[in-house]
Structure formats: structure tokens, C-alpha cells
Design a protein around this motif. Structure first.
Motif, short mmCIF file in Angstrom:
data_model
loop_
_atom_site.label_atom_id
_atom_site.label_comp_id
_atom_site.label_asym_id
_atom_site.label_seq_id
_atom_site.Cartn_x
_atom_site.Cartn_y
_atom_site.Cartn_z
N LYS A 153 79.76 31.99 11.31
CA LYS A 153 79.08 31.74 12.59
C LYS A 153 77.88 30.81 12.41
CE LYS A 153 78.53 36.15 13.66
NZ LYS A 153 79.25 36.79 12.53
N GLU A 154 77.08 31.04 11.38
CA GLU A 154 75.91 30.17 11.19
C GLU A 154 76.33 28.76 10.78
OE1 GLU A 154 71.70 29.75 8.72
OE2 GLU A 154 72.68 31.71 8.86
N VAL A 155 77.37 28.65 9.97
CA VAL A 155 77.87 27.32 9.59
C VAL A 155 78.30 26.55 10.83
CG1 VAL A 155 79.57 26.06 8.22
CG2 VAL A 155 78.58 28.16 7.32
N LEU A 156 78.98 27.24 11.75
CA LEU A 156 79.41 26.59 12.99
C LEU A 156 78.21 26.21 13.85
CD1 LEU A 156 81.81 25.74 14.74
CD2 LEU A 156 81.81 28.05 15.73
N ALA A 157 77.21 27.08 13.90
CA ALA A 157 75.99 26.78 14.66
C ALA A 157 75.30 25.53 14.11
CB ALA A 157 75.05 27.97 14.64
N ARG A 158 75.24 25.44 12.80
CA ARG A 158 74.63 24.26 12.18
C ARG A 158 75.44 23.00 12.47
NH1 ARG A 158 70.42 25.12 8.69
NH2 ARG A 158 69.97 27.31 8.19
N ALA A 159 76.77 23.16 12.54
CA ALA A 159 77.62 22.01 12.87
C ALA A 159 77.33 21.52 14.29
CB ALA A 159 79.09 22.40 12.73
N VAL A 160 77.14 22.45 15.23
CA VAL A 160 76.79 22.05 16.60
C VAL A 160 75.46 21.30 16.60
CG1 VAL A 160 76.14 22.92 18.88
CG2 VAL A 160 78.09 23.93 17.68
N HIS A 161 74.48 21.83 15.88
CA HIS A 161 73.18 21.16 15.82
C HIS A 161 73.30 19.77 15.20
CE1 HIS A 161 68.86 20.61 15.21
NE2 HIS A 161 69.11 20.34 13.94
N ALA A 162 74.05 19.66 14.10
CA ALA A 162 74.17 18.38 13.39
C ALA A 162 74.84 17.30 14.22
CB ALA A 162 74.94 18.60 12.08
N GLU A 163 75.70 17.70 15.17
CA GLU A 163 76.40 16.73 16.01
C GLU A 163 75.62 16.39 17.28
OE1 GLU A 163 79.61 15.40 15.80
OE2 GLU A 163 80.22 16.33 13.92
N SER A 164 74.50 17.07 17.50
CA SER A 164 73.78 16.93 18.77
C SER A 164 72.68 15.88 18.69
CB SER A 164 73.15 18.28 19.16
OG SER A 164 72.02 18.56 18.34
N ARG A 165 72.10 15.58 19.84
CA ARG A 165 70.97 14.64 19.89
C ARG A 165 69.74 15.21 19.21
NH1 ARG A 165 67.00 15.90 23.50
NH2 ARG A 165 67.45 17.49 25.07
N ARG A 166 69.77 16.51 18.91
CA ARG A 166 68.64 17.19 18.27
C ARG A 166 68.77 17.24 16.75
NH1 ARG A 166 65.96 20.49 22.13
NH2 ARG A 166 66.98 20.43 24.18
N ALA A 167 69.73 16.52 16.19
CA ALA A 167 70.05 16.66 14.77
C ALA A 167 68.87 16.39 13.85
CB ALA A 167 71.22 15.74 14.41
N ASP A 168 67.96 15.51 14.26
CA ASP A 168 66.81 15.19 13.41
C ASP A 168 65.60 16.07 13.70
OD1 ASP A 168 66.34 14.14 15.91
OD2 ASP A 168 65.41 12.28 15.18
N LYS A 169 65.80 17.08 14.54
CA LYS A 169 64.74 18.04 14.87
C LYS A 169 65.03 19.38 14.18
CE LYS A 169 62.70 15.13 17.64
NZ LYS A 169 61.37 14.55 17.31
N PRO A 170 64.10 20.35 14.26
CA PRO A 170 64.29 21.59 13.50
C PRO A 170 65.50 22.41 13.93
CG PRO A 170 62.01 21.37 14.23
CD PRO A 170 62.79 20.31 14.94
N PHE A 171 66.13 23.04 12.96
CA PHE A 171 67.12 24.09 13.22
C PHE A 171 66.51 25.37 12.68
CE2 PHE A 171 70.49 26.96 11.96
CZ PHE A 171 71.39 26.90 13.01
N ILE A 172 66.14 26.28 13.56
CA ILE A 172 65.46 27.51 13.18
C ILE A 172 66.40 28.69 13.42
CG2 ILE A 172 63.46 29.00 13.55
CD1 ILE A 172 62.68 26.31 12.44
N ALA A 173 66.65 29.47 12.39
CA ALA A 173 67.55 30.63 12.50
C ALA A 173 66.76 31.90 12.24
CB ALA A 173 68.70 30.51 11.51
#
Length: 381
Positions: A153-173
Motif C-alpha cells: 500500500k505504501e509503495v503504491l502511495a509513493r507511486a501516486v505521489h511520484a507521478e503527480s505535480r507534487r513529486a518534487d514536494k514532501p511525501f510525509i507518511a
């Protein structure tokens, strides 16, 4: 879709490798160097040093920063790197059978794919899940990922973030189940100095730390009911009120929530707010247990092997070993598979991982050829 360029037309394993990469949603172009301009890497089968130099020069001319040189028909898999990892040389044994269970091809596919798409996918349904993740990533809608523990689930969440316009911003879990209830509110929403006993300094909190990026609320079903109402307001208003103040602070975040529970059942039981559930469940994604996606298992085993092997030539899974792993039920999903791979690395001879090196947990204790001998497992642990 990220792409690679196959430069050599006589690359014997090109079709099988392209298929494995496509399952991971990585495109492949082929032909002259000019057709590969803008690719993430050039991949070429080379026979001698002059051929290597020609490939490297072609990559430089097209502005491609990574080159992968493949020597086919080697006795065993070997990998060396130069130029800070931008030049990889891979000695690859001849293919032994189907690409989805060929250790050498799976290893090469993972080496090529991991920097571009970290989430491993070989099963067609997993590929479809990656497609959905890529589509929802183009928007800012809230995502709810449901699935068993250890299913990615977290790997998939990170994939969504990495493909988004927010990819260069923080990913906080944040794992809502791992933090005591009396601390979770302050950690999430932040607090002012003196807001409670021990608050010697102010703290922004994780919601504001994720401003501009993505906040992943892992195991959201474990969040106390009292906090659920406060989180609902954050989602609705995109504002957060730190403890110790009445001032609302605007935040720009994308929320991804995950749970391993049956959420409609949690709502019916009164353990989770119905209004919050529907605010979170805008775009649902579901990860499946490992037993339901057998084609992913060999590819995941290879990826985990690369993660945990320290240095030097990698040991190879035998075809029989990959078949053995694919046939297991894996109630612990990827985490259980990872444990088994680490055990195998302890038990193997450093060149090949055989069925004798596989020790799998069961209700009655470790089982497998190595465990049944009564010797090697005891030595390993």
C-alpha cells in the motif's frame, strides 16, 4: 510513460525484456540512436570494447545520461558499474524459459526499471493497478488504498505521489496505529509552545510539514474517533488549527489514506465516521494478497534479492527455486517473502539459491528442505 531505447537490433533477449518492462509500464523504443533521443537509458548487447565505445558515444551525442551494456550467454550473472552508476555492464546467462520466471531476465528488468518505476509489477492485474495510479496521480483527488498488510500500500502511495505535480514536494507518511492516542493529535496538527505539559517549543506538525506535497495516513482505521472529526475539517477546509491556538493555518496537501480493514464494516460498527470515510474514499485503489498475483512473486523475489545482497556478484535463483516461491500462499505477503529471501542469502553458497536454501514459516514452525535437515536453519539463526 518513461522509456528506454534498445540500440542493438541483434539483441537476442530484446523481445522478452521489452515484455517485462511493459508489465512495469516502461516503454521501449528500438533502432538507430537518433530514435532514442530523450530516453532514460540506452540498452545494447555488445561483443567487444570498440562496440562499447560506439554505444557510449552514441548516447553522449543524443544527450542520454545512462548506458547499459549487455553481454549475452555468460556463465553467470555479473554486474559492474562505472561513471557513478551511469554506465552498467551486465553479463547475462542465456534465457532458461519463460521471461516471467527467468532469473537473469527478471534481474536485468529490475535493474533497468527500478530507477524509473520502483513498484514491481509482472502480473497483468498489478499492471492495471499501476495504470489507475498513474491516472489518479494527474489530479489532486483524495485516494484511499485498501489491502492486506504487507501487500504494497505504501509503495503504491509513493507511486501516486511520484507521478503527480507534487513529486518534487514532501511525501510525509504517518502510521496511525503506531503512535499513542495522546500524542497523535499534536504530531499531526502541530502545537504552540506551552500548549501542554512538556511542549517546550512549537512544532509545525506533519500536516503542515506536507504542505505542497502528499500526506499519507497509514492504517487510518486505527485513528481515534475524536481525531477523526478534526481530520474531517482539515480535508473539507484545507486548514489546520495547531494545539494551543485558535488560528487556522491554510495547507495545500494531497491526502492518501490506507487501511487493511473492511471499512464499511468499521463504519457499521461505529468505529469509523461515515462522513470521513466518504471524504477519503474519493478514488479507491485495492492491493491484492501475494497469493492472488503469482506472476509478481519471482519479480519481487529478484527485487528483494538486489536490495539485501551487500556487494559483489549476485547469487542467482534457480528456476526450481522461483517455481517453489511462486507456489506458496504467503499469508504475510511481501514482508514474509522478504524474510525468506534474507534467510536464503544466509544459507546459499553465494552463487546460486536452490530449493534447499528456502525456509518458509508455518503455524508449526519453519518448514522447507533446509529446515527439515535440522541443521542449516539452526546454523543460520
Amino acid at each position: 510513460m518513461p522509456s528506454l531505447h534498445f540500440l542493438a537490433p541483434d539483441f537476442a533477449m530484446a523481445d522478452a525484456l521489452a515484455d517485462l518492462l511493459a508489465r512495469r509500464r516502461i516503454g521501449v523504443t528500438r533502432g538507430a540512436a537518433e530514435l532514442g533521443k530523450g530516453a532514460a537509458a540506452f540498452v545494447a548487447a555488445v561483443a567487444d570494447l570498440s562496440h562499447e565505445r560506439a554505444v557510449i558515444e552514441a548516447a553522449r551525442a543524443q544527450g542520454v545520461r545512462m548506458v547499459v551494456l549487455v553481454k549475452e550467454g555468460a556463465e553467470r550473472l555479473d554486474l559492474t558499474s562505472d561513471l557513478g552508476g551511469r554506465l552498467l555492464r551486465i553479463a547475462l546467462p542465456a534465457a532458461s524459459g519463460r521471461a516471467t520466471s527467468d532469473a537473469g531476465l527478471l534481474m536485468l528488468a529490475d535493474i533497468l526499471a527500478a530507477p524509473l518505476r520502483p513498484m514491481v509489477a509482472c502480473d497483468p492485474v498489478t499492471g492495471g493497478l499501476l495504470d489507475l495510479a498513474a491516472r489518479v496521480a494527474r489530479t489532486d483527488v483524495t485516494v484511499f488504498i485498501n489491502g492486506p498488510t504487507g501487500s504494497g500500500k505504501e509503495v503504491l502511495a509513493r507511486a501516486v505521489h511520484a507521478e503527480s505535480r507534487r513529486a518534487d514536494k514532501p511525501f510525509i507518511a504517518i502510521n496511525c496505529a503506531a503512535i499513542p492516542e495522546n500524542m497523535l493529535e499534536a504530531i499531526l496538527f502541530g502545537h504552540e509552545k506551552g500548549a501542554f505539559t512538556g511542549a517546550a517549543t512549537a512544532n509545525r506538525g506533519l500536516i503542515r510539514a506536507a504542505d505542497g506535497g502528499t500526506l499519507m495516513l497509514d492504517e487510518i482505521s486505527e485513528m481515534p474517533l475524536g481525531l477523526q472529526s478534526k481530520l474531517l475539517r482539515v480535508i473539507q477546509e484545507r486548514q489546520v488549527t495547531p494545539l494551543g491556538t485558535a488560528t487556522e493555518v491554510p495547507v495545500d496537501i494531497r491526502i492518501i489514506a490506507t487501511s487493511n480493514r473492511d471499512m464499511p464494516a468499521e463504519v457499521r460498527a461505529g468505529r469509523f465516521r461515515e462522513d470521513l470515510y466518504y471524504r477519503l474514499n474519493v478514488f479507491p485503489l485495492t492491493t491484492r494478497p501475494l497469493a492472488a498475483r503469482a506472476e509478481d512473486i519471482p519479480a519481487l523475489a529478484i527485487s528483494l534479492l538486489r536490495r539485501h545482497w551487500p556487494q559483489g556478484p549476485l547469487p542467482m535463483f534457480s528456476a526450481q527455486t522461483l517455481d517453489l516461491l511462486a507456489a506458496q500462499r504467503w499469508p504475510g505477503n511481501v514482508r514474509e517473502l522478504e524474510n525468506v529471501v534474507q534467510r536464503a542469502l544466509v544459507l546459499c553458497d553465494g552463487q546460486q539459491i536452490t530449493p534447499d536454501d528456502i525456509v518458509i514459516d508455518s503455524a508449526s514452525g519453519p518448514v522447507g528442505a533446509a529446515a527439515l535437515s535440522g541443521l542449516r536453519f539452526a546454523e543460520a539463526v
